[in-house]
Design a protein around this motif. Structure first.
Motif, PDB file in Angstrom:
ATOM      1  N   SER A 189       4.826  -4.606  -7.829  1.00 33.19           N
ATOM      2  CA  SER A 189       5.665  -3.414  -8.034  1.00 33.19           C
ATOM      3  C   SER A 189       5.095  -2.616  -9.205  1.00 33.19           C
ATOM      4  CB  SER A 189       7.116  -3.829  -8.317  1.00 33.19           C
ATOM      5  OG  SER A 189       7.176  -4.668  -9.464  1.00 33.19           O
ATOM      6  N   ALA A 190       3.975  -1.975  -8.944  1.00 32.43           N
ATOM      7  CA  ALA A 190       3.275  -1.234  -9.991  1.00 32.43           C
ATOM      8  C   ALA A 190       2.653   0.021  -9.393  1.00 32.43           C
ATOM      9  CB  ALA A 190       2.202  -2.098 -10.630  1.00 32.43           C
ATOM     10  N   TRP A 191       2.451   1.020 -10.230  1.00 31.57           N
ATOM     11  CA  TRP A 191       1.841   2.264  -9.776  1.00 31.57           C
ATOM     12  C   TRP A 191       1.091   2.901 -10.936  1.00 31.57           C
ATOM     13  CZ3 TRP A 191       6.839   0.896 -10.220  1.00 31.57           C
ATOM     14  CH2 TRP A 191       7.585   1.484 -11.235  1.00 31.57           C
ATOM     15  N   GLU A 192       0.002   3.534 -10.611  1.00 30.73           N
ATOM     16  CA  GLU A 192      -0.814   4.259 -11.586  1.00 30.73           C
ATOM     17  C   GLU A 192      -0.490   5.732 -11.445  1.00 30.73           C
ATOM     18  OE1 GLU A 192      -4.023   3.888 -14.561  1.00 30.73           O
ATOM     19  OE2 GLU A 192      -2.851   2.415 -13.465  1.00 30.73           O
ATOM     20  N   TRP A 193      -0.289   6.382 -12.584  1.00 25.60           N
ATOM     21  CA  TRP A 193       0.069   7.798 -12.534  1.00 25.60           C
ATOM     22  C   TRP A 193      -0.420   8.525 -13.771  1.00 25.60           C
ATOM     23  CZ3 TRP A 193       6.145   7.966 -13.119  1.00 25.60           C
ATOM     24  CH2 TRP A 193       6.519   7.286 -14.273  1.00 25.60           C
ATOM     25  N   GLY A 194      -0.341   9.837 -13.713  1.00 23.83           N
ATOM     26  CA  GLY A 194      -0.613  10.664 -14.870  1.00 23.83           C
ATOM     27  C   GLY A 194       0.703  11.261 -15.344  1.00 23.83           C
ATOM     28  N   PRO A 237       7.269  15.627 -11.653  1.00 26.54           N
ATOM     29  CA  PRO A 237       7.378  15.251 -13.067  1.00 26.54           C
ATOM     30  C   PRO A 237       6.153  14.491 -13.567  1.00 26.54           C
ATOM     31  CG  PRO A 237       8.699  13.802 -11.702  1.00 26.54           C
ATOM     32  CD  PRO A 237       8.213  14.891 -10.806  1.00 26.54           C
ATOM     33  N   SER A 238       5.391  13.948 -12.637  1.00 29.81           N
ATOM     34  CA  SER A 238       4.159  13.231 -12.963  1.00 29.81           C
ATOM     35  C   SER A 238       3.161  13.458 -11.842  1.00 29.81           C
ATOM     36  CB  SER A 238       4.421  11.721 -13.102  1.00 29.81           C
ATOM     37  OG  SER A 238       5.404  11.462 -14.064  1.00 29.81           O
ATOM     38  N   LEU A 239       1.891  13.155 -12.124  1.00 33.88           N
ATOM     39  CA  LEU A 239       0.877  13.176 -11.083  1.00 33.88           C
ATOM     40  C   LEU A 239       0.846  11.782 -10.472  1.00 33.88           C
ATOM     41  CD1 LEU A 239      -1.972  15.048 -13.012  1.00 33.88           C
ATOM     42  CD2 LEU A 239      -0.237  16.012 -11.493  1.00 33.88           C
ATOM     43  N   PHE A 240       1.281  11.660  -9.246  1.00 36.35           N
ATOM     44  CA  PHE A 240       1.350  10.362  -8.596  1.00 36.35           C
ATOM     45  C   PHE A 240      -0.007  10.032  -7.974  1.00 36.35           C
ATOM     46  CE2 PHE A 240       5.654  12.133  -8.548  1.00 36.35           C
ATOM     47  CZ  PHE A 240       6.326  11.131  -9.233  1.00 36.35           C
ATOM     48  N   TYR A 241      -0.576   8.892  -8.350  1.00 36.42           N
ATOM     49  CA  TYR A 241      -1.905   8.521  -7.891  1.00 36.42           C
ATOM     50  C   TYR A 241      -1.849   7.458  -6.788  1.00 36.42           C
ATOM     51  CZ  TYR A 241      -3.544  10.871 -12.155  1.00 36.42           C
ATOM     52  OH  TYR A 241      -3.795  11.783 -13.134  1.00 36.42           O
ATOM     53  N   TYR A 242      -1.595   6.216  -7.162  1.00 36.78           N
ATOM     54  CA  TYR A 242      -1.663   5.149  -6.168  1.00 36.78           C
ATOM     55  C   TYR A 242      -0.912   3.912  -6.688  1.00 36.78           C
ATOM     56  CZ  TYR A 242      -5.350   3.796  -9.426  1.00 36.78           C
ATOM     57  OH  TYR A 242      -6.047   3.494 -10.573  1.00 36.78           O
ATOM     58  N   SER A 243      -0.607   3.030  -5.750  1.00 37.80           N
ATOM     59  CA  SER A 243      -0.057   1.710  -6.079  1.00 37.80           C
ATOM     60  C   SER A 243      -1.136   0.689  -5.757  1.00 37.80           C
ATOM     61  CB  SER A 243       1.208   1.429  -5.263  1.00 37.80           C
ATOM     62  OG  SER A 243       1.708   0.131  -5.538  1.00 37.80           O
ATOM     63  N   PRO A 244      -1.695   0.029  -6.759  1.00 39.08           N
ATOM     64  CA  PRO A 244      -2.821  -0.870  -6.512  1.00 39.08           C
ATOM     65  C   PRO A 244      -2.380  -2.287  -6.159  1.00 39.08           C
ATOM     66  CG  PRO A 244      -2.432  -0.725  -8.848  1.00 39.08           C
ATOM     67  CD  PRO A 244      -1.393   0.165  -8.186  1.00 39.08           C
ATOM     68  N   LYS A 245      -3.228  -2.995  -5.480  1.00 37.84           N
ATOM     69  CA  LYS A 245      -3.038  -4.423  -5.312  1.00 37.84           C
ATOM     70  C   LYS A 245      -3.175  -5.083  -6.684  1.00 37.84           C
ATOM     71  CE  LYS A 245      -3.162  -5.307  -0.679  1.00 37.84           C
ATOM     72  NZ  LYS A 245      -2.243  -6.159   0.076  1.00 37.84           N
ATOM     73  N   GLY A 246      -2.394  -6.121  -6.920  1.00 37.39           N
ATOM     74  CA  GLY A 246      -2.622  -6.903  -8.115  1.00 37.39           C
ATOM     75  C   GLY A 246      -3.864  -7.742  -7.922  1.00 37.39           C
ATOM     76  N   ILE A 247      -4.710  -7.813  -8.941  1.00 36.68           N
ATOM     77  CA  ILE A 247      -5.915  -8.632  -8.866  1.00 36.68           C
ATOM     78  C   ILE A 247      -5.977  -9.495 -10.123  1.00 36.68           C
ATOM     79  CG2 ILE A 247      -8.411  -8.696  -8.524  1.00 36.68           C
ATOM     80  CD1 ILE A 247      -8.300  -5.807  -7.608  1.00 36.68           C
ATOM     81  N   LEU A 248      -5.979 -10.794  -9.916  1.00 36.69           N
ATOM     82  CA  LEU A 248      -6.108 -11.752 -11.000  1.00 36.69           C
ATOM     83  C   LEU A 248      -7.256 -12.701 -10.685  1.00 36.69           C
ATOM     84  CD1 LEU A 248      -2.343 -12.729 -11.275  1.00 36.69           C
ATOM     85  CD2 LEU A 248      -3.556 -11.262 -12.872  1.00 36.69           C
ATOM     86  N   ALA A 249      -7.838 -13.245 -11.726  1.00 34.02           N
ATOM     87  CA  ALA A 249      -8.876 -14.260 -11.538  1.00 34.02           C
ATOM     88  C   ALA A 249      -8.548 -15.457 -12.419  1.00 34.02           C
ATOM     89  CB  ALA A 249     -10.247 -13.707 -11.893  1.00 34.02           C
ATOM     90  N   THR A 250      -8.671 -16.650 -11.866  1.00 35.84           N
ATOM     91  CA  THR A 250      -8.446 -17.867 -12.639  1.00 35.84           C
ATOM     92  C   THR A 250      -9.680 -18.756 -12.592  1.00 35.84           C
ATOM     93  OG1 THR A 250      -7.426 -18.922 -10.704  1.00 35.84           O
ATOM     94  CG2 THR A 250      -5.947 -17.892 -12.290  1.00 35.84           C
ATOM     95  N   SER A 251      -9.859 -19.519 -13.645  1.00 32.89           N
ATOM     96  CA  SER A 251     -10.951 -20.481 -13.728  1.00 32.89           C
ATOM     97  C   SER A 251     -10.387 -21.775 -14.306  1.00 32.89           C
ATOM     98  CB  SER A 251     -12.073 -19.945 -14.624  1.00 32.89           C
ATOM     99  OG  SER A 251     -13.093 -20.906 -14.794  1.00 32.89           O
ATOM    100  N   ARG A 252     -10.377 -22.819 -13.505  1.00 32.28           N
ATOM    101  CA  ARG A 252      -9.868 -24.133 -13.900  1.00 32.28           C
ATOM    102  C   ARG A 252      -8.378 -24.121 -14.240  1.00 32.28           C
ATOM    103  NH1 ARG A 252     -11.669 -26.813 -18.158  1.00 32.28           N
ATOM    104  NH2 ARG A 252     -12.177 -24.999 -19.425  1.00 32.28           N
TER     105      ARG A 252
END
Length: 545
Positions: A290-295, A507-522
């Motif tokens: 539940s996240a979005w990138e905007w200006g 009220p804002s410049l609406f850009y996109y809603s990205p996939k969450g990307i995480l990386a784990t090691s061990r």
């Protein structure tokens, strides 16, 4: 004072505070030792501005640390459901915790809970958290929902009752779940004047915690370390320590996680995914969030107060090109405040199409005529707009460069001025020292929280996260209507009206809603959660071979 001068002043204040409060020598981030079997290392490329969970502005990395120390009454599972945390049970109408008219909420708190300093957790802590969030002297993370409270009554040490002015459907999720801030200690903040809450030493060295971990140290520019809390009431964490290593260079994080000296890398740039995926030591996690990138647009700026200019900016940006080029398709262009993950999403409202001719026509109509050097001019002033984001973030820097080039084609000169994250969030954004500010915003299972934070007239700082100070008198009455309803279909229809207004007013410049990307090691026992920061289940973490 210019924005740049103010930023330098704020940086100096933070540096002085950290020098006073941090324990031990200040070490460079790259020199931190590799993780051991009882320690997890989490990489952070942005340094928090504060560790007080009730203070704004919202900053994901600060919340990530806070969540290990400051739980709320309810946890949030990956499916969006609430579970008891500091509360003994999730109140409902059926179990008597919520009155039939939706005005009274009674919280029964978990018994035999202690703060990390040995003091008992009681209803007074919940009351103090509420009181400070609505105190006008406090730079509150949000006042959403809390400003709907008519009175709060402590019935006994383990029971508190809130009576609302009006029914408020998202009260549990918005105010008392892990989506938001956690509970703070009354026995400490009873001794702090509300006028001093924004600058108390607790913000940088929390002396009491309720979570599975408690504060150990903050070495400015190097690391924030939390250690297992021996007083924790829940399942004991498997790890003794979590080090939140501050590494502003994401290429350094890339090398470190591949070497196994970093165990969790959050907000991974899509550009690094192929490299990480080729390493057998690393696991990539893609997930809906539940996240979005905007200006964010600053409505205190006279240029941006003209709706034609705002709409021209929207028409002048090819967000699909940004998604394709920057995110390699791992994001969805957005049209308004409602993102696809929400049940309130209206697929009928489409993003503004990329239409440079339409953008140019709107700017002409607004009186901005093409001038020398391809920059529009009005009343002898060039159309130059400052664009700011967090420094060193590859996908934001790529995005702003694309936007700079695209808007330049229609005669808008974009002047890029980025800041370290603690300055951007702690000063530039909160105090409205920007024209366009790009960042990622997050919400929870209930879409009301996102609308209120950014669009309510009542949430303009210091009372919330409406950093752009947009105030459309139609929005708050609609929010009150949907908040008063427990019928999702009815609420959805009201959210559609809000979306229509936003889509028109920009009220804002609406850009996109990205996939969450995480990386784990061990890192074993880790599960992504699209509603809550990745430290939501730290008690399950362990370090593998």
């Amino acid at each position: 004072m210019s924005a740049n001068t103010t930023a330098k002043a704020a940086a100096g204040v933070l540096a002085l505070l950290f020098a006073t409060l941090a324990s031990g020598p200040i070490a460079p981030a790259a020199a931190q030792s590799a993780s051991s079997s009882d320690t997890a290392v989490v990489a952070m490329y942005e340094e928090p501005a504060s560790l007080n969970p009730i203070l704004g502005p919202q900053m994901d990395f600060a919340t990530m640390v806070d969540l290990t120390m400051f739980p709320n009454l309810f946890g949030v599972q990956p499916d969006g459901k609430l579970t008891p945390d500091l509360a003994a049970v999730v109140p409902t109408v059926q179990n008597g915790g919520i009155s039939k008219d939706g005005l009274t909420y009674t919280f029964h708190l978990r018994a035999h809970v202690e703060w990390s300093d040995g003091q008992p957790f009681t209803a007074q802590d919940v009351l103090k958290t509420y009181e400070l969030l609505v105190d006008p002297h406090v730079n509150a993370l949000t006042t959403a929902g809390f400003n709907q409270v008519a009175k709060a009554d402590v019935l006994d040490p383990q029971t508190i009752r809130f009576t609302l002015k009006h029914p408020y459907a998202p009260f549990l999720t918005t105010c008392w779940s892990a989506v938001q801030m956690g509970i703070i200690p009354a026995h400490i903040f009873d001794k702090v004047a509300s006028t001093d809450v924004n600058k108390t030493s607790f913000n940088y060295a929390p002396s009491a915690a309720l979570g599975p971990y408690m504060f150990e140290s903050w070495k400015h520019g190097a690391a924030i370390t939390v250690v297992a809390n021996p007083h924790y009431y829940g399942k004991r964490p498997k790890l003794k320590k979590i080090v939140f290593q501050i590494m502003p260079d994401q290429n350094t994080i890339l090398s470190s996680i591949q070497a196994g000296s970093v165990n969790l890398y959050t907000f991974v740039p899509i550009q690094q995914v192929a490299t990480l995926a080729s390493n057998p030591l690393v696991k990539i996690h893609f997930y809906e969030q539940s996240a979005w990138e905007w200006g964010q647009l600053n409505f205190k700026d006279p240029v941006l107060q003209d709706k034609r200019v705002r709409q021209a900016l929207e028409y002048g940006i090819d967000r699909q090109a940004v998604v394709d080029h920057v995110w390699q398709g791992k994001a969805t262009p957005t049209a308004d405040a409602q993102i696809p993950m929400y049940w309130s999403y209206d697929a009928a409202i489409k993003p503004y199409p990329y239409d440079p001719k339409k953008a140019a026509a709107l700017l002409d109509e607004a009186g901005w005529k093409m001038g020398p050097g391809g920059v529009r001019v009005k009343d002898g002033k060039q159309l130059v707009i400052t664009y700011s984001t967090t420094a060193g973030n590859p996908w934001r820097e790529e995005t702003e460069q694309i936007i700079q080039q695209q808007l330049g084609q229609v005669g808008v000169k974009i002047d890029i001025h980025n800041y370290p994250a603690n300055i951007f969030f702690g000063n530039i954004l909160f105090h409205g020292q920007f024209q366009i500010a790009e960042y990622e915003a997050t919400g929870g299972p209930d879409p009301d929280l996102r609308i209120y934070r950014a669009d309510s007239c009542n949430a303009i700082p210091p009372h919330g996260s409406n950093y752009g100070a947009w105030c459309d008198k139609r929005i708050d009455p609609l929010l009150q209507q949907e908040e008063a309803s427990t019928d999702r279909t009815e609420r959805k229809a009201i959210f559609d009206k809000i979306s229509t207004i936003e889509h028109e007013e920009m009220p804002s410049l609406f850009y996109y809603s990205p996939k969450g990307i995480l990386a784990t090691s061990r890192l074993e026992g880790f599960t992504p959660n699209g509603y809550v920061q990745p430290t939501w289940d730290v008690t399950e973490w362990s370090i593998g071979k």
